[in-house]
Write a protein that holds these residues in place. Sequence first.
Motif, short mmCIF file in Angstrom:
data_model
loop_
_atom_site.label_atom_id
_atom_site.label_comp_id
_atom_site.label_asym_id
_atom_site.label_seq_id
_atom_site.Cartn_x
_atom_site.Cartn_y
_atom_site.Cartn_z
N ILE A 209 0.84 -1.20 0.00
CA ILE A 209 0.00 0.00 0.00
C ILE A 209 0.87 1.25 0.00
CG2 ILE A 209 -1.76 1.27 1.27
CD1 ILE A 209 -2.76 -1.37 2.34
N ASP A 210 0.57 2.15 -0.93
CA ASP A 210 1.27 3.43 -0.95
C ASP A 210 0.94 4.21 0.32
OD1 ASP A 210 0.41 3.76 -4.42
OD2 ASP A 210 2.14 2.77 -3.50
N GLU A 211 1.81 5.07 0.71
CA GLU A 211 1.57 5.91 1.88
C GLU A 211 0.37 6.82 1.61
OE1 GLU A 211 2.17 7.06 5.73
OE2 GLU A 211 3.30 5.55 4.62
N ALA A 212 -0.64 6.77 2.48
CA ALA A 212 -1.79 7.65 2.32
C ALA A 212 -1.36 9.09 2.58
CB ALA A 212 -2.90 7.25 3.28
N THR A 214 -2.94 11.85 3.50
CA THR A 214 -3.51 12.56 4.64
C THR A 214 -4.26 11.56 5.51
OG1 THR A 214 -5.69 13.01 3.68
CG2 THR A 214 -3.89 14.56 3.13
N HIS A 217 -7.35 10.27 3.78
CA HIS A 217 -7.12 9.21 2.80
C HIS A 217 -6.95 7.86 3.52
CE1 HIS A 217 -6.19 12.78 0.41
NE2 HIS A 217 -6.35 12.04 -0.68
N ARG A 218 -6.28 7.88 4.65
CA ARG A 218 -6.11 6.64 5.42
C ARG A 218 -7.47 6.14 5.91
NH1 ARG A 218 -2.01 2.81 5.98
NH2 ARG A 218 -2.68 1.43 7.63
N LEU A 221 -9.26 4.44 3.14
CA LEU A 221 -8.74 3.09 2.95
C LEU A 221 -9.34 2.14 3.98
CD1 LEU A 221 -4.90 3.33 2.21
CD2 LEU A 221 -6.65 2.27 0.79
N VAL A 246 -10.85 12.44 -2.65
CA VAL A 246 -10.38 11.26 -1.91
C VAL A 246 -10.85 9.98 -2.62
CG1 VAL A 246 -10.51 10.02 0.28
CG2 VAL A 246 -10.26 12.50 0.28
N TRP A 249 -8.66 9.36 -5.56
CA TRP A 249 -7.37 8.80 -5.14
C TRP A 249 -7.53 7.31 -4.84
CZ3 TRP A 249 -6.21 6.51 -0.43
CH2 TRP A 249 -4.86 6.22 -0.21
N LEU A 250 -8.58 6.97 -4.13
CA LEU A 250 -8.83 5.56 -3.79
C LEU A 250 -9.03 4.73 -5.05
CD1 LEU A 250 -9.28 3.85 -1.19
CD2 LEU A 250 -11.72 4.28 -1.47
N ARG A 253 -5.84 3.48 -6.82
CA ARG A 253 -4.90 2.54 -6.18
C ARG A 253 -4.87 1.23 -6.97
NH1 ARG A 253 -1.89 5.55 -4.88
NH2 ARG A 253 -3.26 6.94 -6.01
#
Length: 657
Positions: A209-212, A214, A217-218, A221, A246, A249-250, A253
């Motif tokens: 998993i890429d670093e979220a 903010t 964003h976490r 996830l 957001v 972005w999700l 992934r």
Amino acid sequence: MTSLRDSLRDLRRRSFTGRGHEVAVFRAALGTTGVLFVHGPGGVGKSTLLDAFAQVAPEAVRGDARHFGHAPETLPVPSAGPCPVLLLDTYELLEPVDDWIRDHYLPSMPDHCLVVIAGRQPPGPRWRADPAWRVLTRVVALGNLPDADGRAYLDTQDVPEALHERLLTISRGHPLTLSMIVDAVRRGTVPDTLDDLPDVVGALLGQVIDEAPTPRHRTALELCAQMPVTTEDVLRPVIGDDTGAVFAWLRARPFVDESPYGLHPHDVVRDALNADLRWRDPDRFAELYRRKLVAVRDRILATADERERVQLVVLAVVLNGRRSPHDALRSLPPAMGAYPDGLRDGDQDPIVAMTRRWQGEQQAGLCAYWMRKCPTAFRVFRDRRGDVRGFAARLDLTERDLGADPGADTLWGYASQHSPARPGERVRAWRFFLDAEHGQGPSPSLTLFVACQMLDIMLLDDDTAWTLVGAFEDVQRWTPVMTLLDFREAGAYTIGDTTYPVYAHDWRRAGFTAWVDRLHAQQFGAPARLADADDHDPVLSENDYTEAVRSALRDLHAPELLRSSPLTGTRLVRRQSTNGRPPTEALRELLGEAASSLTPDLHRLVERTFLQPVSTQERVAVELHLSFNTYRRHRDKAVTRMAAWLWDRETAASAYT
């Protein structure tokens, strides 16, 4: 002299299993001009596959984007020859210069050069938009290892065969996860779930998993990991105004896929995110789990089409089943295009035939009887072509149905013996279930049957007293599941050579909200309740209800006494006790509404006697210019009318919601 590099390469080669199709595609492409674009999430084995390609084509030039910059002179170029091959790994790091690579770098390769690109994302839209690249590019989506390849890998690692099934279930066939679990086993830890390996989970998340960017964003996830599918409306209450960005972005992934219903992460990523959050912040995990339950139900209830509703429930059932400790749920397959429908002309014969084949002549005759008597009670499970694949039946039983079917008699008898339905209340019973090919074994029909039961619970009207399930055959397989779902064992009945266990839930004792709370508690370790856990809390008859109203009015200003009123557990009060309101507050409000339904003279009497008492009842009688005997008759008449008003709403509550 053999180098350490040679030894490492040899060991990796010997442990490599599977990917036969991908290697065959590579072999066939050698000597041609083009690009093999291999993509898949982190840890799925892209670099290992490139190792296998290098074994097939030893003269290949290999480059990894982690080891060079974006300047042209740092990128590798294969030497000219009959079959030049370039293997380019970790392409996601080169995405900022993707246009330059596609338009300048790759066209400079020698003729008949085969370029293999491996990255987390599939080729972008400009690759697909260019007609030339569209012809020269073949996309290979790399997924998890099939079971046979996973077992072969475990054999190469000398893992005992008795552990294969467990490790493959935990890893979902994800190569990196499987490798890390094998390492844990060698260190002496044999896990039951990923929760048992927090160090593996942490390392896995770091790789996959890429670093979220903010905390929001976490959170997205983490919520996506809990939900069967995620849409913007699911995220909006949690994320706020920036939900669209957001969600985008999700969506981008590499470990998140799209479906007609929304986004969902790959299974192993879902498991890892949940295991990590449960270990790292159990309170937050519990909060998100509760939000998930509410969000799933809200989305299902907001969906008008019944087939769409059922498919959303199927997604939740299959997802939660995969995490279940019970094989009956864990083995539920996807619906695979099957769907529930009503009974049509021509369905009766195949339904009777499959019942006769699997459950005998007597059960087939009873099934035919109920199709004639209550055709709308049947759910027919059809395949993509519309053919009958299986069926189930949910009967609303009454006393008039007794005598024709031993199964229906047993179901009705249990409800009548333990807490009879009151006027206007329904006894709902799931009486039949079968799949044409698999009987009651795992099948799309079984998944649809479970989903239909769950949807029925979500859509319960307040006039449903009981839900009983008497359709399963295997008591050992289904009793733990039904106990988990807060359905008690309720006897059994025999048709032909088959015995069917019965399970029951009284919704007047534990309504939908309490039912969800119990499921939530069990999810976090609370024990299942005993079968008779609610028997001390009887369902009130009309006479008992009237007496309870009389007592509640007397105790209205004694909180410690009012809390023990049996009315606080009734459906009417539960429905008023929303947003954390205490049941006693809801009960006071309902008593006030009941008083307002009275004539003005009786309302005034009740208000001064019970709601806002100002003196003794003798003084109230004097103030109302009544003799005490007349006052008492009016008081009792008012209480009786209030109780009748409340009872009417208690036993036919759906008419007032």
